[in-house]
Design a protein around this motif. Structure first.
Motif, short mmCIF file in Angstrom:
data_model
loop_
_atom_site.label_atom_id
_atom_site.label_comp_id
_atom_site.label_asym_id
_atom_site.label_seq_id
_atom_site.Cartn_x
_atom_site.Cartn_y
_atom_site.Cartn_z
N LEU A 216 0.82 -1.21 0.00
CA LEU A 216 0.00 0.00 0.00
C LEU A 216 0.86 1.26 0.00
O LEU A 216 1.89 1.31 0.68
N HIS A 217 0.41 2.26 -0.74
CA HIS A 217 0.98 3.61 -0.70
C HIS A 217 -0.13 4.58 -0.35
O HIS A 217 -1.30 4.32 -0.63
N PHE A 218 0.25 5.72 0.23
CA PHE A 218 -0.72 6.80 0.38
C PHE A 218 -0.03 8.13 0.11
O PHE A 218 1.18 8.27 0.28
N GLY A 219 -0.83 9.08 -0.36
CA GLY A 219 -0.31 10.40 -0.68
C GLY A 219 -1.44 11.24 -1.25
O GLY A 219 -2.60 11.04 -0.90
N ASN A 220 -1.11 12.13 -2.16
CA ASN A 220 -2.08 13.12 -2.60
C ASN A 220 -1.91 13.40 -4.09
O ASN A 220 -0.89 13.04 -4.69
N ALA A 221 -2.90 14.04 -4.67
CA ALA A 221 -2.85 14.47 -6.07
C ALA A 221 -3.84 15.59 -6.27
O ALA A 221 -4.77 15.78 -5.47
N VAL A 222 -3.64 16.35 -7.32
CA VAL A 222 -4.61 17.37 -7.73
C VAL A 222 -5.41 16.79 -8.89
O VAL A 222 -4.86 16.50 -9.95
N ALA A 223 -6.70 16.59 -8.65
CA ALA A 223 -7.55 15.95 -9.65
C ALA A 223 -8.32 16.93 -10.51
O ALA A 223 -8.96 16.53 -11.48
N ASP A 224 -8.27 18.21 -10.17
CA ASP A 224 -8.97 19.24 -10.93
C ASP A 224 -8.09 19.71 -12.08
O ASP A 224 -7.02 20.30 -11.87
N PRO A 225 -8.50 19.49 -13.33
CA PRO A 225 -7.67 19.88 -14.49
C PRO A 225 -7.37 21.36 -14.56
O PRO A 225 -6.40 21.77 -15.20
N GLU A 226 -8.19 22.17 -13.88
CA GLU A 226 -8.01 23.62 -13.94
C GLU A 226 -7.11 24.14 -12.82
O GLU A 226 -6.73 25.32 -12.82
N ALA A 227 -6.73 23.27 -11.88
CA ALA A 227 -5.96 23.71 -10.72
C ALA A 227 -4.46 23.52 -10.93
O ALA A 227 -4.03 22.63 -11.68
N GLU A 228 -3.69 24.34 -10.26
CA GLU A 228 -2.23 24.22 -10.33
C GLU A 228 -1.79 22.88 -9.74
O GLU A 228 -2.28 22.45 -8.70
N GLY A 229 -0.85 22.21 -10.42
CA GLY A 229 -0.33 20.95 -9.91
C GLY A 229 -1.13 19.74 -10.35
O GLY A 229 -0.93 18.63 -9.83
N TYR A 230 -2.02 19.91 -11.32
CA TYR A 230 -2.85 18.80 -11.81
C TYR A 230 -1.99 17.63 -12.28
O TYR A 230 -0.98 17.79 -12.97
N GLY A 231 -2.38 16.42 -11.86
CA GLY A 231 -1.70 15.22 -12.32
C GLY A 231 -1.09 14.42 -11.18
O GLY A 231 -1.45 14.57 -10.02
N ASP A 232 -0.17 13.57 -11.53
CA ASP A 232 0.42 12.61 -10.60
C ASP A 232 1.72 13.18 -10.01
O ASP A 232 2.81 12.72 -10.30
N LEU A 233 1.59 14.19 -9.15
CA LEU A 233 2.76 14.87 -8.61
C LEU A 233 2.98 14.59 -7.12
O LEU A 233 3.94 15.06 -6.53
N HIS A 234 2.07 13.84 -6.50
CA HIS A 234 2.24 13.39 -5.11
C HIS A 234 2.50 14.54 -4.14
O HIS A 234 3.44 14.50 -3.34
N GLN A 235 1.66 15.56 -4.22
CA GLN A 235 1.82 16.69 -3.31
C GLN A 235 1.56 16.28 -1.86
O GLN A 235 0.97 15.25 -1.58
#
Length: 302
Positions: A216-235
């Motif tokens: 298992l992994h856990f983390g974060n992502a920005v799922a809104d295409p209009e938001a800064e950092g959209y994509g698989d960047l693991h913020q």
């Protein structure tokens, strides 16, 4: 939960994600010296290739640490843009060779297996690519089995960033079932970071893939295409306009518990895959992630 999370999981972090800028040996020492961690995920990018002076020193450090070592082969595919489900047979073989080398590197550093990801896909060739991925993964599993090692496929997004064949949870479960017919050293790695950009949630993914999940992994992502950092960047958890924070991590841990993954006798690896942005501090973001995990764990119902 009243009991420690360390009873039920080997809590880890991804070395190259937690410390993208700090020197590899210095950052490795930071993790090896931190008794919050029970596991570490490493790769060639930070530790060097087998038998270099850096790799020898890293190997010695890991041996001293009593950490469970896991090996991520994803960068060995992403860097040179290799595709294990390539429709071109020569391209597929190059990806397979890279994964075979990763098994050897994992063994050198004391890991008992590797994790990798499927390659990009196209609608008109997806069925053939599925067969190509079965071929590659089967051959790597056969090689790993000779060493008593395992192979895990990490489930990524299929139409946002990595655009991997595997892919949505139902297809991941189907692929794992096909693999398990002959290869019992195969499993799936699922990551909370990827659920939002796969248009899925914890219940869907965990329940669909349950028989095959080994990591298992856990983390974060920005799922809104209009938001800064959209994509698989693991913020970091709680990043502005992102999908995951303590609430979502708590839900993830709760469904993992409800589906029977808490095993004190053989704890699964649960690693934080969080990376600071270019303007964020590596140590602070790592501490943020620990705090979020501690709070989420405290909110899981017994």
């Amino acid at each position: 939960m009243k009991e420690s999370i360390h009873k039920y999981f080997k809590v880890g972090t991804i070395h190259w994600m937690s410390y993208p800028r700090m020197d590899g040996m210095q950052s490795l020492r930071e993790i090896c010296s931190d008794d919050f961690f029970d596991a570490i995920e490493v790769n060639i990018n930070k530790l060097g290739d087998i038998n270099t002076d850096t790799a020898k020193a890293a190997k010695a450090m890991l041996e001293q640490s009593h950490l469970k070592v896991c090996y991520g082969a994803q960068p060995s595919l992403l860097g040179p843009k290799l595709n294990p489900n390539d429709t071109d047979e020569e391209g597929r073989k190059k990806a397979e060779e890279a994964l075979i080398k990763s098994v050897d590197r994992a063994e050198y550093f004391g890991a008992k297996g590797i994790a990798f990801l499927a390659g990009k896909w196209a609608e008109e060739t997806k069925d053939f690519q599925y067969q190509q991925l079965l071929k590659t993964t089967g051959n790597v599993c056969d090689y790993a089995a000779q060493k008593g090692m395992s192979v895990e496929l990490e489930v990524f997004d299929y139409d946002v960033d990595k655009a991997s064949l595997i892919g949505p949870a139902p297809l991941a479960a189907q692929f794992a079932a096909d693999m398990r017919l002959k290869h019992h050293n195969f499993g799936l790695l699922v990551d909370l970071s990827h659920f939002p950009i796969c248009h899925e949630d914890s219940k869907q993914v965990i329940r669909t893939c349950r028989p095959y999940i080994t990591h298992l992994h856990f983390g974060n992502a920005v799922a809104d295409p209009e938001a800064e950092g959209y994509g698989d960047l693991h913020q970091r958890l709680g990043y502005p306009n992102s999908a995951n924070d303590i609430k979502e991590l708590t839900e993830f841990l709760q469904i993992v518990k409800d589906e029977g993954f808490f095993n004190a006798e053989d704890p699964m690896v649960l690693s934080m895959e969080v990376m600071p942005t270019k303007v964020e501090d590596e140590e602070i973001v790592l501490a943020n992630t620990k705090r979020c995990l501690n709070r989420a764990w405290a909110m899981v119902k017994d």
